[in-house]
Design a protein around this motif. Structure first.
Motif, PDB file in Angstrom:
ATOM      1  N   GLU A   1       0.814  -1.219   0.000  1.00  0.00           N
ATOM      2  CA  GLU A   1       0.000   0.000   0.000  1.00  0.00           C
ATOM      3  C   GLU A   1       0.844   1.264   0.000  1.00  0.00           C
ATOM      4  O   GLU A   1       0.348   2.344  -0.334  1.00  0.00           O
ATOM      5  CB  GLU A   1      -0.913   0.003   1.236  1.00  0.00           C
ATOM      6  CG  GLU A   1      -1.849  -1.201   1.302  1.00  0.00           C
ATOM      7  CD  GLU A   1      -2.517  -1.342   2.656  1.00  0.00           C
ATOM      8  OE1 GLU A   1      -2.164  -0.560   3.568  1.00  0.00           O
ATOM      9  OE2 GLU A   1      -3.377  -2.228   2.810  1.00  0.00           O
ATOM     10  N   LEU A   2       2.101   1.141   0.387  1.00  0.00           N
ATOM     11  CA  LEU A   2       2.980   2.301   0.543  1.00  0.00           C
ATOM     12  C   LEU A   2       4.178   2.144  -0.393  1.00  0.00           C
ATOM     13  O   LEU A   2       4.668   1.027  -0.612  1.00  0.00           O
ATOM     14  CB  LEU A   2       3.455   2.384   1.997  1.00  0.00           C
ATOM     15  CG  LEU A   2       3.780   3.771   2.567  1.00  0.00           C
ATOM     16  CD1 LEU A   2       2.525   4.629   2.614  1.00  0.00           C
ATOM     17  CD2 LEU A   2       4.344   3.608   3.982  1.00  0.00           C
ATOM     18  N   SER A   3       4.664   3.242  -0.946  1.00  0.00           N
ATOM     19  CA  SER A   3       5.837   3.172  -1.822  1.00  0.00           C
ATOM     20  C   SER A   3       7.090   2.950  -0.995  1.00  0.00           C
ATOM     21  O   SER A   3       7.138   3.304   0.191  1.00  0.00           O
ATOM     22  CB  SER A   3       5.975   4.477  -2.614  1.00  0.00           C
ATOM     23  OG  SER A   3       6.355   5.534  -1.743  1.00  0.00           O
ATOM     24  N   PRO A   4       8.138   2.356  -1.581  1.00  0.00           N
ATOM     25  CA  PRO A   4       9.400   2.172  -0.859  1.00  0.00           C
ATOM     26  C   PRO A   4       9.945   3.480  -0.283  1.00  0.00           C
ATOM     27  O   PRO A   4      10.492   3.498   0.806  1.00  0.00           O
ATOM     28  CB  PRO A   4      10.336   1.594  -1.924  1.00  0.00           C
ATOM     29  CG  PRO A   4       9.434   0.899  -2.887  1.00  0.00           C
ATOM     30  CD  PRO A   4       8.191   1.741  -2.927  1.00  0.00           C
ATOM     31  N   ARG A   5       9.755   4.592  -1.025  1.00  0.00           N
ATOM     32  CA  ARG A   5      10.254   5.888  -0.537  1.00  0.00           C
ATOM     33  C   ARG A   5       9.522   6.286   0.737  1.00  0.00           C
ATOM     34  O   ARG A   5      10.152   6.736   1.708  1.00  0.00           O
ATOM     35  CB  ARG A   5      10.062   6.945  -1.611  1.00  0.00           C
ATOM     36  CG  ARG A   5      10.429   8.366  -1.146  1.00  0.00           C
ATOM     37  CD  ARG A   5      10.425   9.356  -2.290  1.00  0.00           C
ATOM     38  NE  ARG A   5      11.503   9.054  -3.231  1.00  0.00           N
ATOM     39  CZ  ARG A   5      11.744   9.795  -4.312  1.00  0.00           C
ATOM     40  NH1 ARG A   5      10.990  10.853  -4.597  1.00  0.00           N
ATOM     41  NH2 ARG A   5      12.734   9.476  -5.121  1.00  0.00           N
ATOM     42  N   ASP A   6       8.177   6.121   0.753  1.00  0.00           N
ATOM     43  CA  ASP A   6       7.398   6.514   1.936  1.00  0.00           C
ATOM     44  C   ASP A   6       7.723   5.618   3.124  1.00  0.00           C
ATOM     45  O   ASP A   6       7.799   6.097   4.263  1.00  0.00           O
ATOM     46  CB  ASP A   6       5.908   6.463   1.626  1.00  0.00           C
ATOM     47  CG  ASP A   6       5.481   7.547   0.653  1.00  0.00           C
ATOM     48  OD1 ASP A   6       6.219   8.547   0.529  1.00  0.00           O
ATOM     49  OD2 ASP A   6       4.428   7.403  -0.006  1.00  0.00           O
ATOM     50  N   LEU A   7       7.901   4.328   2.866  1.00  0.00           N
ATOM     51  CA  LEU A   7       8.242   3.430   3.975  1.00  0.00           C
ATOM     52  C   LEU A   7       9.632   3.748   4.507  1.00  0.00           C
ATOM     53  O   LEU A   7       9.851   3.758   5.720  1.00  0.00           O
ATOM     54  CB  LEU A   7       8.178   1.972   3.519  1.00  0.00           C
ATOM     55  CG  LEU A   7       8.493   0.922   4.595  1.00  0.00           C
ATOM     56  CD1 LEU A   7       7.612   1.081   5.814  1.00  0.00           C
ATOM     57  CD2 LEU A   7       8.373  -0.495   4.029  1.00  0.00           C
ATOM     58  N   ALA A   8      10.586   4.064   3.624  1.00  0.00           N
ATOM     59  CA  ALA A   8      11.934   4.444   4.066  1.00  0.00           C
ATOM     60  C   ALA A   8      11.877   5.706   4.921  1.00  0.00           C
ATOM     61  O   ALA A   8      12.561   5.807   5.944  1.00  0.00           O
ATOM     62  CB  ALA A   8      12.841   4.652   2.859  1.00  0.00           C
ATOM     63  N   ALA A   9      11.034   6.651   4.519  1.00  0.00           N
ATOM     64  CA  ALA A   9      10.890   7.896   5.290  1.00  0.00           C
ATOM     65  C   ALA A   9      10.321   7.598   6.677  1.00  0.00           C
ATOM     66  O   ALA A   9      10.751   8.199   7.682  1.00  0.00           O
ATOM     67  CB  ALA A   9       9.979   8.864   4.534  1.00  0.00           C
TER      68      ALA A   9
ATOM     69  N   PRO B   1      23.779   9.711   3.498  1.00  0.00           N
ATOM     70  CA  PRO B   1      22.821   9.884   2.380  1.00  0.00           C
ATOM     71  C   PRO B   1      22.846   8.710   1.409  1.00  0.00           C
ATOM     72  O   PRO B   1      21.801   8.285   0.912  1.00  0.00           O
ATOM     73  CB  PRO B   1      23.295  11.180   1.726  1.00  0.00           C
ATOM     74  CG  PRO B   1      23.951  11.938   2.834  1.00  0.00           C
ATOM     75  CD  PRO B   1      24.613  10.906   3.696  1.00  0.00           C
ATOM     76  N   GLN B   2      24.031   8.189   1.140  1.00  0.00           N
ATOM     77  CA  GLN B   2      24.146   7.056   0.226  1.00  0.00           C
ATOM     78  C   GLN B   2      23.455   5.817   0.816  1.00  0.00           C
ATOM     79  O   GLN B   2      22.769   5.068   0.105  1.00  0.00           O
ATOM     80  CB  GLN B   2      25.613   6.751  -0.060  1.00  0.00           C
ATOM     81  CG  GLN B   2      25.811   5.643  -1.101  1.00  0.00           C
ATOM     82  CD  GLN B   2      27.281   5.347  -1.350  1.00  0.00           C
ATOM     83  OE1 GLN B   2      28.158   5.830  -0.617  1.00  0.00           O
ATOM     84  NE2 GLN B   2      27.553   4.567  -2.391  1.00  0.00           N
ATOM     85  N   GLN B   3      23.636   5.614   2.120  1.00  0.00           N
ATOM     86  CA  GLN B   3      23.009   4.460   2.770  1.00  0.00           C
ATOM     87  C   GLN B   3      21.491   4.607   2.810  1.00  0.00           C
ATOM     88  O   GLN B   3      20.750   3.629   2.693  1.00  0.00           O
ATOM     89  CB  GLN B   3      23.568   4.282   4.183  1.00  0.00           C
ATOM     90  CG  GLN B   3      24.996   3.745   4.199  1.00  0.00           C
ATOM     91  CD  GLN B   3      25.614   3.756   5.578  1.00  0.00           C
ATOM     92  OE1 GLN B   3      25.334   4.657   6.385  1.00  0.00           O
ATOM     93  NE2 GLN B   3      26.486   2.789   5.847  1.00  0.00           N
ATOM     94  N   ARG B   4      20.999   5.827   2.921  1.00  0.00           N
ATOM     95  CA  ARG B   4      19.546   6.056   2.895  1.00  0.00           C
ATOM     96  C   ARG B   4      18.979   5.706   1.512  1.00  0.00           C
ATOM     97  O   ARG B   4      17.874   5.157   1.405  1.00  0.00           O
ATOM     98  CB  ARG B   4      19.241   7.511   3.252  1.00  0.00           C
ATOM     99  CG  ARG B   4      19.600   7.843   4.707  1.00  0.00           C
ATOM    100  CD  ARG B   4      19.218   9.250   5.087  1.00  0.00           C
ATOM    101  NE  ARG B   4      19.566   9.505   6.480  1.00  0.00           N
ATOM    102  CZ  ARG B   4      18.902  10.329   7.282  1.00  0.00           C
ATOM    103  NH1 ARG B   4      17.844  10.995   6.812  1.00  0.00           N
ATOM    104  NH2 ARG B   4      19.265  10.505   8.528  1.00  0.00           N
ATOM    105  N   GLU B   5      19.751   6.020   0.482  1.00  0.00           N
ATOM    106  CA  GLU B   5      19.320   5.654  -0.864  1.00  0.00           C
ATOM    107  C   GLU B   5      19.311   4.127  -1.029  1.00  0.00           C
ATOM    108  O   GLU B   5      18.412   3.567  -1.677  1.00  0.00           O
ATOM    109  CB  GLU B   5      20.263   6.278  -1.896  1.00  0.00           C
ATOM    110  CG  GLU B   5      20.106   7.790  -2.033  1.00  0.00           C
ATOM    111  CD  GLU B   5      21.086   8.372  -3.047  1.00  0.00           C
ATOM    112  OE1 GLU B   5      21.794   7.575  -3.711  1.00  0.00           O
ATOM    113  OE2 GLU B   5      21.151   9.610  -3.151  1.00  0.00           O
TER     114      GLU B   5
END
Length: 591
Positions: free
Chosen positions: A173-181, A227-231
């Motif tokens: 239901e959630l995009s990978p970006r939203d779940l990562a956030a 930042p790289q690890q967050r990506e």
């Protein structure tokens, strides 16, 4: 073992390929185990549902499981409400570990209705629940009353309500970006724990795999990520989301250095060291069949034999305590000569003793040094009666010694037999073998025959193996069969094998008169003996340990007088040292 919401999602996709299939058969091999046979396009597929707390699961299987002779009540109820029903679909809410199997059935009025079989895969709270078209519970594999749980009850007639939902976010239901956030803004825990806290349906194994990809072996918190690890976190969450799609993912098994299956997943796992094997399979159900091979059978037999095992262990422990007491009594009788000496000393000093004396102090003429000895007297007895009292104690101890030796020898034989029966019970892998052990215990007077049982169970044949050199190898399944095989059926120059001083099966290599039995065949038979002994009991047994196995010609084996079933003596013999290797033994198995 991560049968998480993500893995259930992959199994759901497999189950839905049979939408439109008809129920051909319903059985209940175990108390918390249901087998549905679905027929589609002329082909039968067996769907296994387990609410066992140790291994809750649902998947297609190729196993043939043994069913009880009388179907349990829950099985009869399933047949009544689902028999010949049409499978419509499997529904999973998000990535929760709850799967609803929906069937089209016909009710008492002849109307077509939807009846559901709900599988809750939640560890010790796992359950299989039958629910009608109105959402009312018809019954469940495990009834949960108000005493068991004040929060949620599972009882016939109640409205089914799913377990309380967790406040987690689903990759469906959630995009990978939203779940990562959400993970990065959550609590500052080690990364895998932060993922576990936020993401629905991801097991600790999957969360550790994500963490290993993002930051390697280091245990970083979300706030410490570069930042790289967050990506990388967002990227791998996208990889997981892709794996969850139909037709995607990699069915993966992990085996440890000892050869034991330890994990499974729908992702290609990279977190394990090189000595672990990571193997890919064709499908998710096939993967589970491999992973649980043998484990389910052992667990079902453990449940079926639990009460009998407990009774035998109680008898064994009680007999051990009795033997310890008898051995102590036997040690006490070793001092009986003193009583005779005291009687002789009192007889020699009758003139010095007066009625009412409580002791006699005089020279001990049985001692080389001649020191004085003090002998207790009974003041109410005459001097002569005091002497007779000690002579009586001497005779009593002498008689007791012989009787105690006889009782101890008999008790030790019985103890060995009980331990062998317990070892048999732990090795039993089928209902027929269990019935054979019960029959043996009935014949020995440890159990009573069930009056409802109209006839004795069918006689079991010994296990058959074929050596690499073509020799037939037979293995007894219980003590009565061991006696039958060794003392009645085997010929003089057949080779007999048994683990040395370890309870186990009698193994016979059937001799071929034209050929000498090769060393390789003897070694393989010794491995079979080790696997079918107390040393080989359990998952993997004593894999890696060297087990001594004695072997000799059958003509050198005999039964001692009064020996319990399975008890034999043998001489001369040779000994082979082998490892417990169930895989090797199973490869030689016939039938």
């Amino acid at each position: 073992m991560p049968f998480d919401g993500g893995f259930l999602h992959k199994i759901t996709q497999e189950i839905n390929t049979l939408a439109g299939a008809r129920i051909d058969k319903i059985s209940q091999p175990g108390k918390e185990l249901i087998m549905l046979t679905l027929r589609a396009a002329g082909v039968n597929r067996k769907l296994l549902l387990s609410a066992d707390a140790t291994a809750p699961k649902i998947h297609f299987t190729t196993q043939t499981l043994e069913n009880p002779k009388a179907a349990p009540m829950f099985c009869m109820l399933l047949r009544k409400h689902l028999g010949s029903g049409k499978f419509l679909e499997a529904r999973q809410q998000g990535l929760d570990r709850i799967l609803r199997l929906v069937f089209e059935t016909v009710d008492e009025l002849g109307d077509h209705v939807e009846t559901s079989l709900i599988c809750e895969i939640m560890g010790r709270h796992s359950n299989i629940i039958l629910v009608d078209h109105r959402g009312k519970i018809i019954d469940a594999a495990k009834r949960v009353d108000f005493v068991t749980s004040e929060v949620r009850q599972i009882l016939p007639g109640m409205t089914y309500t799913p377990p309380p939902a967790q406040a987690k976010k689903s990759l469906l239901e959630l995009s990978p970006r939203d779940l990562a956030a959400a993970i990065l803004s959550g609590r500052d825990l080690p990364l895998w724990k932060a993922i576990l806290e936020q993401a629905e349906g991801l097991s600790p194994l999957v969360c550790r795999e994500i963490s290993a990809f993002v930051c390697g072996p280091a245990e970083l918190t979300p706030s410490a990520l570069s930042p790289q690890q967050r990506e990388r976190l967002e990227f791998y969450l996208g990889t997981v989301a892709t794996a969850l799609r139909e037709g995607c993912g990699t069915p993966t098994l992990v085996r440890d250095p000892a050869g034991k299956w330890v994990e499974f997943s729908y992702l290609d796992l990279c977190q394990y060291p090189q000595e672990y094997q990571v193997l890919h399979q064709e499908g998710y159900s096939a993967l589970l069949d491999i992973f649980y091979q043998g484990k389910d059978t052992r667990e079902r037999m453990r449940q079926k034999t639990a009460q009998l095992h407990k009774s035998l262990c109680t008898l064994r422990d009680r007999l051990s305590r009795k033997l310890a007491h008898q051995r102590q009594e036997l040690l006490d009788t070793a001092d009986r000569q003193r009583y005779k000496e005291w009687g002789d000393i009192i007889s020699a000093n009758l003139y010095r003793i007066q009625r009412g004396d409580r002791s006699l102090v005089t020279q001990n003429f049985f001692s080389e040094t001649g020191e004085e000895v003090e002998i207790p007297l009974e003041p109410t007895y005459t001097p002569a009666k005091n002497a007779q009292k000690y002579y009586g104690e001497y005779r009593k101890a002498a008689t007791a010694e012989g009787k105690l030796q006889e009782l101890i020898a008999k008790g030790e034989q019985e103890l060995l037999y009980l331990e062998s029966a317990i070892a048999e019970l732990e090795r039993a892998s089928s209902e027929e073998e269990l019935q054979g052990i019960r029959e043996e215990l009935i014949s020995q007077g440890y159990l009573r025959r069930d009056q409802k049982q109209k006839q004795r169970p069918v006689k079991l044949a010994p296990l058959r193996y074929r050596s690499s050199d073509g020799f037939l190898i037979l293995c007894g399944r219980n003590n009565l069969q061991n006696d039958q095989l060794t003392l009645r059926e085997a010929r003089n120059y057949d080779l007999w094998l048994h683990t040395q001083k370890i309870h186990g099966a009698h193994v016979i290599i059937v001799a071929d008169g034209a050929r000498e039995i090769p060393e390789r065949t003897i070694e393989e038979a010794a491995v079979i003996a080790a696997c079918n002994s107390a040393a080989g009991t359990g998952a993997g047994g004593a894999a890696g340990a060297k087990i001594p196995v004695d072997y000799t010609y059958v003509k050198h084996v005999w039964k001692p007088n009064g020996g319990k079933p399975g008890m034999v003596l043998y001489d001369p013999y040779q000994t082979a040292m082998v490892e417990v290797d169930h895989t090797r033994a199973q490869a030689l198995r016939e039938g």
